[in-house]
Design a protein around this motif. Structure first.
Motif, PDB file in Angstrom:
ATOM      1  N   ALA A   1     -17.476  -4.155 -46.818  1.00 15.28           N
ATOM      2  CA  ALA A   1     -17.026  -5.533 -47.039  1.00 15.28           C
ATOM      3  C   ALA A   1     -15.737  -5.808 -46.271  1.00 15.28           C
ATOM      4  N   ASN A   2     -14.811  -4.864 -46.287  1.00 11.98           N
ATOM      5  CA  ASN A   2     -13.548  -5.052 -45.561  1.00 11.98           C
ATOM      6  C   ASN A   2     -13.782  -5.131 -44.052  1.00 11.98           C
TER       7      ASN A   2
ATOM      8  N   HIS B   1     -19.500   2.766 -54.351  1.00 12.96           N
ATOM      9  CA  HIS B   1     -18.486   1.709 -54.487  1.00 12.96           C
ATOM     10  C   HIS B   1     -17.511   1.751 -53.310  1.00 12.96           C
ATOM     11  N   THR B   2     -17.073   2.940 -52.949  1.00 14.08           N
ATOM     12  CA  THR B   2     -16.146   3.088 -51.830  1.00 14.08           C
ATOM     13  C   THR B   2     -16.790   2.636 -50.523  1.00 14.08           C
TER      14      THR B   2
ATOM     15  N   THR C   1     -17.167  -1.209 -50.518  1.00 14.98           N
ATOM     16  CA  THR C   1     -15.854  -1.826 -50.324  1.00 14.98           C
ATOM     17  C   THR C   1     -15.417  -1.722 -48.864  1.00 14.98           C
ATOM     18  N   SER C   2     -15.614  -0.571 -48.270  1.00 11.18           N
ATOM     19  CA  SER C   2     -15.279  -0.375 -46.865  1.00 11.18           C
ATOM     20  C   SER C   2     -16.099  -1.304 -45.975  1.00 11.18           C
TER      21      SER C   2
END
Length: 78
Positions: free
Chosen positions: A52-53, A45-46, A49-50
């Motif tokens: 995607a950012n 998940h981390t 998310t990274s």
């Protein structure tokens, strides 16, 4: 079955004791596996998310670059 009663079990024969030990070990391994899987999914998940950012930031920078290119160059026209 990892409660305080594990250490105080009394078995009538070796076969029952062996089975009880196996069941206890399987329960512990299940618990360890569950925490490992949770940790792994949290890491995924981390990472997602990274990613995607970073992708959003890169697209925003690219959009700004393209917008600057499309502006008329008044200095060159003068």
């Amino acid at each position: 079955m990892s409660n305080n009663n594990d250490a105080h079990r009394v078995y009538t024969d070796a076969i029952t004791a062996q089975l009880g030990e196996r069941v206890t070990n399987l329960g512990r391994r299940q618990t360890d596996l569950e925490s490992g899987v949770r940790s792994g999914f949290k890491n995924i998940h981390t990472a997602v998310t990274s990613l995607a950012n970073e992708t959003r930031a890169s697209i925003a920078a690219l959009s700004s670059n393209l917008a600057e290119r499309n502006k008329p160059q008044w200095q060159a026209l003068a």
